[in-house]
Enzyme design. Structure first.
Site, PDB file in Angstrom:
ATOM      1  N   HIS A 146      -6.621  29.681 -14.485  1.00 61.04           N
ATOM      2  CA  HIS A 146      -6.832  28.352 -14.317  1.00 61.04           C
ATOM      3  C   HIS A 146      -8.359  28.212 -14.011  1.00 61.04           C
ATOM      4  O   HIS A 146      -8.901  27.419 -14.655  1.00 61.04           O
ATOM      5  CB  HIS A 146      -6.235  28.018 -12.859  1.00 61.04           C
ATOM      6  N   GLY A 167       0.926  -1.032  -0.116  1.00 58.57           N
ATOM      7  CA  GLY A 167       0.026   0.130  -0.094  1.00 58.57           C
ATOM      8  C   GLY A 167       0.855   1.122  -0.203  1.00 58.57           C
ATOM      9  O   GLY A 167       2.000   1.149   0.631  1.00 58.57           O
ATOM     10  N   HIS A 220      -2.990  34.874 -13.379  1.00 68.98           N
ATOM     11  CA  HIS A 220      -2.678  33.440 -13.532  1.00 68.98           C
ATOM     12  C   HIS A 220      -3.632  32.627 -12.972  1.00 68.98           C
ATOM     13  O   HIS A 220      -4.182  31.594 -13.532  1.00 68.98           O
ATOM     14  CB  HIS A 220      -1.477  33.343 -12.947  1.00 68.98           C
ATOM     15  N   GLU A 221      -4.164  32.812 -11.727  1.00 62.71           N
ATOM     16  CA  GLU A 221      -4.923  32.048 -10.881  1.00 62.71           C
ATOM     17  C   GLU A 221      -6.336  32.064 -11.644  1.00 62.71           C
ATOM     18  O   GLU A 221      -7.249  30.981 -11.862  1.00 62.71           O
ATOM     19  CB  GLU A 221      -5.186  32.136  -9.469  1.00 62.71           C
ATOM     20  N   GLY A 229      -1.536   3.021   6.446  1.00 63.72           N
ATOM     21  CA  GLY A 229      -1.889   2.429   7.736  1.00 63.72           C
ATOM     22  C   GLY A 229      -1.238   1.247   7.771  1.00 63.72           C
ATOM     23  O   GLY A 229      -1.648   0.272   8.564  1.00 63.72           O
ATOM     24  N   LYS A 230       0.031   0.881   6.985  1.00 61.43           N
ATOM     25  CA  LYS A 230       0.595  -0.602   7.255  1.00 61.43           C
ATOM     26  C   LYS A 230       1.380  -0.765   8.488  1.00 61.43           C
ATOM     27  O   LYS A 230       0.934  -1.913   9.134  1.00 61.43           O
ATOM     28  CB  LYS A 230       1.677  -0.601   6.135  1.00 61.43           C
ATOM     29  N   THR A 231       1.774   0.066   8.878  1.00 57.56           N
ATOM     30  CA  THR A 231       2.447  -0.143  10.124  1.00 57.56           C
ATOM     31  C   THR A 231       1.409  -0.015  11.447  1.00 57.56           C
ATOM     32  O   THR A 231       1.563  -0.833  12.254  1.00 57.56           O
ATOM     33  CB  THR A 231       3.417   0.924  10.548  1.00 57.56           C
ATOM     34  N   GLY A 276       1.636   5.744   3.992  1.00 56.23           N
ATOM     35  CA  GLY A 276       0.457   6.551   4.942  1.00 56.23           C
ATOM     36  C   GLY A 276      -0.807   5.813   4.992  1.00 56.23           C
ATOM     37  O   GLY A 276      -1.760   6.268   5.621  1.00 56.23           O
TER      38      GLY A 276
END
Ligand code: ADP
Ligand code: ZN
Length: 617
Positions: free
Chosen positions: A435, A209, A431-432, A214-216, A212
């Protein structure tokens, strides 16, 4: 100050030699100074009453004069000194006045023993001492090496280490993964049940996975559920280690875990050591291989009833060495998916559990606004929200703090202190606006949630677009729309100011990345449904080549350019055609700095949004 131990030793030895030398000279100087006199002269001196005492030891004669001067002489062995002296003309009566003593046998023993000691034994002692200190030091460093090889495994759940026990309750979502792991928990709790049935117990579980997810956390939850010790180590720790140290650590880790069995060994970032072997030329290569081999050897060496389960995590299951995945090793593979909207809500709830929340917190909305966030990101959102509330001296965390926290996690902190000149502010605003306008004007884009010209992290301003649902599958239309949106900022700058600024570099990077993927990975270009694989960077230099020719590489570049040029044209046309609208958005931005979704839709007129919603359906 630290002195190099070798230098210290050296100085020390020289010092000892000097001292010994000093002792020698002290012992021998008087002898050398003592006069050598003949026996006839001694007889004469006796006659003149000059002699106080004579000591005979063996053949040598020591004389002490009345003025305390010393002299020595020799006599023939087996002769009696007084007879000799009388024969040499010494006055008998005068001779009787002289104190003559024969030294004991002991003294003559010392006379040879002392030099023997000094010449023979002392150097031996010095050498011995030198060796001893060296040994002591090597033993010291050997101990250090030994310490070094000890796996610095973190232990949770072992006695005294019951550091906040984590159970499945603490893990939101990941339903299938949990179901798979319930069996492991049961085995750890009741191994006998399975052994009696003659069942083969899994030894290795591989958690796959992205970062982050959640493997650990899940691995720790397994340990928590089964109430067994949890030994964790990260594969990246083995990289750049001295050869042999990694495998020694692995051995040590497995030994400790076996002693504490039933227990769990967790190897994070398994890919750091478990890549395909035989490729790559990195310096740490041998070490990696040895470490990997040691893990395999240890896992193969598990007895049937060894109650140790090895769990490993990786986000690169594709590059793992096949040997790791063979039966009896990591043959259980569990994939952890990024959380969907329900899981995200659950994760948020878990991480807000102990926080004072305002009553009307709408976790669903937060979850909807965070597609693509990992569990770790969401934990971070909850924490940032708490920090924001605390900074504003609030007693509770409100919805606003959560929404603000999302942006912070997504884009980095606001940099209000990052002041722009009036001109720069205008450029960023256009610019924004570019977008946002391009996005709102074409189908296949996500709704604009927020536009801002407040700096955040690395961005001068930002246009926030988040999907309202989790799209797992995406189309070429969507990608092309995304690229056009990305180039909208640059197009607006060029339209209004005649040239573009460096502010568009990140947009270009992202747009090129998508275009490249369209052609090479997703087979969406005129080159056809072919996956053009690059060999990984790690394998470079090993004589491996891409699975396509130079000629094809050129074609790929051509296709990418076509896509980007097309998007550029599209964006340029939109901003040119709707220049008034662009100016309206930009002016509002300069004035207010941020525009939320509602206001933006009001400016551009609801129909376009409506149209988009229809298109999305
Ligand atoms: P990984 O090992 O997959 O990189 P971690 O297990 O270290 O990720 O997760 C990091 C943090 O994210 C966890 O400590 C936890 O706080 C949070 N987290 C991740 N996934 C979940 C989940 N499913 N439920 C609750 N918290 C989660
Ligand atoms: Zn931009």
């Amino acid at each position: 100050m630290k002195i190099n131990p070798l230098v210290k030793n050296f100085v020390f030895v020289i010092l000892i030699l000097l001292v010994v030398g000093g002792v020698f000279s002290l012992l021998y100087l008087p002898d050398q100074q003592a006069n050598e006199v003949s026996l006839s002269q001694l007889a004469g001196d006796i006659n003149q009453d000059k002699v106080k005492k004579i000591t005979v030891s063996g053949d040598s004669v020591e004389i002490i004069y009345t003025d305390d001067k010393k002299a020595s002489s020799m006599k023939e062995s087996n002769s009696v000194l007084s007879d000799v002296l009388v024969n040499l003309g010494a006055d008998k009566t005068k001779l009787q006045k002289v104190e003559i003593s024969a030294s004991t046998q002991e003294e003559s023993v010392w006379s040879w023993l002392l030099p023997a000691l000094l010449y023979g034994i002392l150097p031996l002692l010095v050498i011995g001492f030198f060796l001893w200190t060296m040994m002591k030091q090597t033993r010291g460093s050997a101990m250090q090496v030994f310490d070094f090889t000890r796996a610095k495994a973190k232990i949770f759940g072992a006695e005294g280490h019951s550091k906040e026990k984590i159970t499945f309750k603490d893990v939101a979502g990941l339903k299938e993964a949990k179901e798979e792991l319930v069996e492991i928990v049961d085995f750890l709790k009741f191994p006998k049940k399975y052994l009696d049935m003659g069942a083969k117990i899994p030894r290795g579980v591989l958690l796959l996975g992205s970062a982050g997810v959640g493997k650990t956390l899940l691995a720790r939850a397994v340990a928590g559920e089964a109430n067994v010790p949890f030994f964790s180590i990260s594969g990246s720790e083995f990289v750049e280690m001295f050869v042999g140290v990694g495998s020694a650590r692995v051995r040590d880790l497995f030994m400790t875990a076996k002693k504490a069995a039933p227990s769990i060994i967790f190897i994070d970032e398994l890919d750091a050591i478990g890549r395909h072997r035989g490729v790559g030329m990195g310096g740490g290569h041998d070490e990696r291989e040895q470490t990997l081999n040691m893990i395999l050897v240890e896992m193969d060496g598990f007895e049937k009833e060894t109650g140790v389960i090895v769990m490993a995590a990786t986000n690169r299951g594709d590059i793992l060495d096949a040997a790791l995945l063979r039966p009896g090793r990591f043959d259980r593979k569990i994939t952890l998916d990024p959380p969907d909207v329900h899981d995200r809500e659950a994760i948020l709830r878990i991480h807000s559990k102990d926080k004072p929340l305002a009553e009307n917190i709408n976790f669903k909305e937060i979850a909807e606004r965070t597609p693509g966030f990992s569990g770790a990101d969401l934990a971070n959102v909850a924490n940032e929200a708490a920090l924001l509330a605390a900074r504003q001296n609030k007693t509770h965390i409100f919805q606003n703090e959560f929404l603000e926290a999302i942006e912070k996690v997504l884009l980095g902190p606001e940099r209000r202190s990052h002041l722009l000149s009036k001109k720069e502010k205008e450029i960023v605003a256009y610019h924004e606006a570019g977008h946002a306008l391009v996005s709102a004007s074409i189908p296949g884009t996500e709704p604009v949630r927020k536009i801002s010209i407040i700096s955040r992290g690395m961005a001068g301003g930002y246009t926030l677009q988040l999907p309202s649902e989790d799209n797992k599958l995406r189309t070429k239309t969507q990608f092309l729309a995304e690229i056009a949106t990305l180039l909208g900022g640059m197009a607006a700058e060029r339209l209004i100011f005649g040239e573009m600024t460096t502010g568009a570099s990140n947009d270009l990077e992202k747009a090129s990345h998508i275009a490249r993927k369209i052609v090479k990975d997703w087979g969406m270009s005129s080159l056809g449904p072919i996956s053009f694989e690059d060999k990984e960077a790690v394998m470079m230099g090993a004589g491996l080549e891409n699975n396509y020719s130079e000629a094809v590489a050129e074609k790929i570049d051509g296709e990418i350019e076509i896509i980007l040029r097309g998007a550029e044209k599209r964006a340029t046309e939109i901003v040119a055609k709707r220049r008034d609208m662009l100016a309206k958005i930009a002016k509002t931005l300069v004035e207010k700095e941020t525009i939320e979704r509602d206001e933006f839709e009001k400016i551009i007129g609801v129909p376009s949004t409506k149209k988009k919603v229809e298109n999305r359906k």
